[in-house]
Design a protein around this motif. Structure first.
Motif, mmCIF file in Angstrom:
data_model
loop_
_atom_site.group_PDB
_atom_site.id
_atom_site.type_symbol
_atom_site.label_atom_id
_atom_site.label_comp_id
_atom_site.label_asym_id
_atom_site.label_seq_id
_atom_site.Cartn_x
_atom_site.Cartn_y
_atom_site.Cartn_z
ATOM 1 N N LYS A 123 9.807 -8.009 -5.336
ATOM 2 C CA LYS A 123 10.730 -7.340 -4.418
ATOM 3 C C LYS A 123 12.029 -6.957 -5.115
ATOM 4 C CE LYS A 123 12.741 -7.746 0.221
ATOM 5 N NZ LYS A 123 14.061 -7.233 -0.181
ATOM 6 N N GLN A 124 12.518 -7.819 -6.011
ATOM 7 C CA GLN A 124 13.732 -7.490 -6.755
ATOM 8 C C GLN A 124 13.541 -6.210 -7.563
ATOM 9 O OE1 GLN A 124 14.561 -11.696 -8.407
ATOM 10 N NE2 GLN A 124 16.545 -10.710 -8.416
ATOM 11 N N LEU A 125 12.399 -6.085 -8.206
ATOM 12 C CA LEU A 125 12.138 -4.904 -9.021
ATOM 13 C C LEU A 125 11.938 -3.671 -8.153
ATOM 14 C CD1 LEU A 125 9.714 -6.527 -11.626
ATOM 15 C CD2 LEU A 125 12.124 -5.942 -11.947
ATOM 16 N N GLU A 126 11.323 -3.841 -6.997
ATOM 17 C CA GLU A 126 11.145 -2.707 -6.090
ATOM 18 C C GLU A 126 12.483 -2.269 -5.493
ATOM 19 O OE1 GLU A 126 6.567 -3.436 -4.495
ATOM 20 O OE2 GLU A 126 8.268 -4.287 -3.388
ATOM 21 N N ASP A 127 13.320 -3.235 -5.125
ATOM 22 C CA ASP A 127 14.638 -2.890 -4.569
ATOM 23 C C ASP A 127 15.503 -2.170 -5.600
ATOM 24 O OD1 ASP A 127 13.863 -4.058 -2.218
ATOM 25 O OD2 ASP A 127 14.956 -5.935 -2.528
ATOM 26 N N ARG A 128 15.340 -2.518 -6.854
ATOM 27 C CA ARG A 128 16.104 -1.863 -7.925
ATOM 28 C C ARG A 128 15.587 -0.454 -8.205
ATOM 29 N NH1 ARG A 128 18.935 0.358 -10.793
ATOM 30 N NH2 ARG A 128 20.294 -0.387 -12.435
ATOM 31 N N GLY A 129 14.393 -0.151 -7.706
ATOM 32 C CA GLY A 129 13.817 1.165 -7.928
ATOM 33 C C GLY A 129 13.085 1.290 -9.240
ATOM 34 N N TRP A 130 12.744 0.167 -9.874
ATOM 35 C CA TRP A 130 12.070 0.190 -11.170
ATOM 36 C C TRP A 130 10.558 0.087 -11.055
ATOM 37 C CZ3 TRP A 130 15.843 -3.670 -14.002
ATOM 38 C CH2 TRP A 130 16.990 -2.963 -14.383
ATOM 39 N N VAL A 131 10.059 -0.475 -9.963
ATOM 40 C CA VAL A 131 8.624 -0.730 -9.813
ATOM 41 C C VAL A 131 8.184 -0.252 -8.440
ATOM 42 C CG1 VAL A 131 6.899 -2.563 -9.583
ATOM 43 C CG2 VAL A 131 8.560 -2.666 -11.436
ATOM 44 N N GLU A 132 6.952 0.257 -8.374
ATOM 45 C CA GLU A 132 6.387 0.671 -7.100
ATOM 46 C C GLU A 132 4.872 0.495 -7.143
ATOM 47 O OE1 GLU A 132 7.052 4.783 -6.423
ATOM 48 O OE2 GLU A 132 6.148 5.434 -8.316
ATOM 49 N N ALA A 133 4.266 0.381 -5.956
ATOM 50 C CA ALA A 133 2.810 0.306 -5.844
ATOM 51 C C ALA A 133 2.254 1.724 -5.832
ATOM 52 C CB ALA A 133 2.413 -0.444 -4.580
ATOM 53 N N ILE A 134 1.315 2.000 -6.729
ATOM 54 C CA ILE A 134 0.757 3.349 -6.835
ATOM 55 C C ILE A 134 -0.673 3.424 -6.316
ATOM 56 C CG2 ILE A 134 2.232 3.932 -8.791
ATOM 57 C CD1 ILE A 134 -0.193 3.458 -10.613
ATOM 58 N N GLY A 135 -1.217 2.307 -5.857
ATOM 59 C CA GLY A 135 -2.582 2.287 -5.351
ATOM 60 C C GLY A 135 -3.055 0.861 -5.166
ATOM 61 N N TYR A 136 -4.361 0.716 -4.971
ATOM 62 C CA TYR A 136 -4.946 -0.599 -4.740
ATOM 63 C C TYR A 136 -6.235 -0.715 -5.540
ATOM 64 C CZ TYR A 136 -1.643 -0.635 -0.874
ATOM 65 O OH TYR A 136 -0.490 -0.571 -0.135
ATOM 66 N N ARG A 137 -6.446 -1.881 -6.109
ATOM 67 C CA ARG A 137 -7.662 -2.121 -6.887
ATOM 68 C C ARG A 137 -8.818 -2.435 -5.945
ATOM 69 N NH1 ARG A 137 -7.063 -6.123 -11.768
ATOM 70 N NH2 ARG A 137 -6.062 -4.238 -12.583
ATOM 71 N N GLU A 138 -9.965 -1.851 -6.250
ATOM 72 C CA GLU A 138 -11.152 -2.085 -5.432
ATOM 73 C C GLU A 138 -11.780 -3.420 -5.818
ATOM 74 O OE1 GLU A 138 -12.056 -0.443 -2.892
ATOM 75 O OE2 GLU A 138 -10.523 1.112 -3.130
ATOM 76 N N SER A 139 -11.179 -4.478 -5.334
ATOM 77 C CA SER A 139 -11.645 -5.839 -5.566
ATOM 78 C C SER A 139 -11.292 -6.647 -4.328
ATOM 79 C CB SER A 139 -10.990 -6.430 -6.823
ATOM 80 O OG SER A 139 -9.577 -6.481 -6.678
ATOM 81 N N PRO A 140 -11.820 -7.871 -4.199
ATOM 82 C CA PRO A 140 -11.512 -8.686 -3.013
ATOM 83 C C PRO A 140 -10.013 -8.785 -2.758
ATOM 84 C CG PRO A 140 -13.249 -9.716 -4.278
ATOM 85 C CD PRO A 140 -12.782 -8.544 -5.092
ATOM 86 N N GLY A 141 -9.603 -8.481 -1.529
ATOM 87 C CA GLY A 141 -8.192 -8.497 -1.180
ATOM 88 C C GLY A 141 -7.473 -7.195 -1.453
ATOM 89 N N ARG A 142 -8.070 -6.281 -2.213
ATOM 90 C CA ARG A 142 -7.471 -4.998 -2.579
ATOM 91 C C ARG A 142 -6.006 -5.163 -2.993
ATOM 92 N NH1 ARG A 142 -7.315 -0.470 0.740
ATOM 93 N NH2 ARG A 142 -7.782 0.783 -1.097
#
Length: 252
Positions: A123-142
């Motif tokens: 969350k710290q990295l996302e709030d800073r604007g450095w990291v974001e989710a670009i998709g989901y892996r097709e595995s258990p729990g995605r």
């Protein structure tokens, strides 16, 4: 419009822009009368014109901008003495792994670091604007796939991930990432830079046990000096069952 006037317009727009200026916005300045090749030629001329000055024209991920040179940062910091936000070693290691191994999941990061990655770190990295989710892996729990953003590159003064120092064989991720941040103000919390890179062992076991041992040694002994220690327990008082057994033995 001649080339000299076009360069003046472009230079003024870049100086006044609050954010990096992409090529499409530069073409808008001239109503698309100047092509991309001409724009790049003008940018190259501006870069040479500003050589040797305290400000330089650089290309970052989201466009072009003027910025102060790294060697002048210590003087400019005196005008703005506020310290930048600091991050823990765990946060910076997580960011380094994402930058060099992206896209990765939290599970991938945990496998590399050997310790759990809390939601607060991401969350710290996302709030800073450095990291974001670009998709989901097709595995258990995605699980979400994490990657760095263009804001991350802009803050480091990079145009692309290819400008990060390459990882040679056997090189750890974190030292290489610290090399990429060599010209940036320290983002680590005070004292974090001296911690071992293995975040899973934040305090050696021997050091962790030492205070407890010292505390026990400093406690006052309950036995007075010179008093002998008890070597046996006092005899137990006879209970009801013991009395019945003795009576039965006498009757026999």
């Amino acid at each position: 419009m001649n080339t000299q006037d076009a360069k003046r317009v472009l230079e003024t727009a870049l100086i006044c822009a609050q954010q990096p200026l992409p090529l499409r916005d530069m073409r808008t300045l001239f109503a698309d009368e100047i092509g991309p090749d001409t724009l790049r030629s003008l940018l190259d001329e501006l870069t040479r014109d500003w050589e040797g000055r305290g400000v330089e024209l650089v290309a970052v991920a989201t466009g072009w901008r003027f910025q102060s040179r790294p060697e002048l940062r210590e003087y400019l910091d005196r005008l703005n003495p506020e310290k930048p936000q600091r991050y823990s070693r765990a946060v910076m290691e997580t960011l380094a792994i994402i930058a060099y191994r992206q896209p990765v999941t939290r599970g991938d990061i945990e496998d590399i670091r050997g310790v759990a990655v809390t939601s607060q770190i991401v969350k710290q990295l996302e709030d800073r604007g450095w990291v974001e989710a670009i998709g989901y892996r097709e595995s258990p729990g995605r699980p979400a796939l994490l990657a760095t953003t263009k804001q991350f590159l802009d803050d480091l003064g990079l145009a692309s991930l290819e400008q990060l120092p390459p990882l040679e064989h056997g090189t750890q991720v974190t030292p290489a990432f610290e090399l990429a941040l060599a010209d940036q103000p320290s983002l680590l919390e005070d004292g974090q830079a001296d911690l071992p890179l293995d975040a899973g062992v934040e305090v050696p076991p021997t050091e962790a046990a030492a205070p407890a041992v010292e505390l026990i040694e400093e406690q006052e002994s309950p036995v007075a000096a010179g008093e002998p220690l008890a070597t046996s327990l006092p005899p137990a008082e006879p209970g009801p069952e013991s009395d019945d057994a003795d009576k039965a033995q006498r009757d026999a």
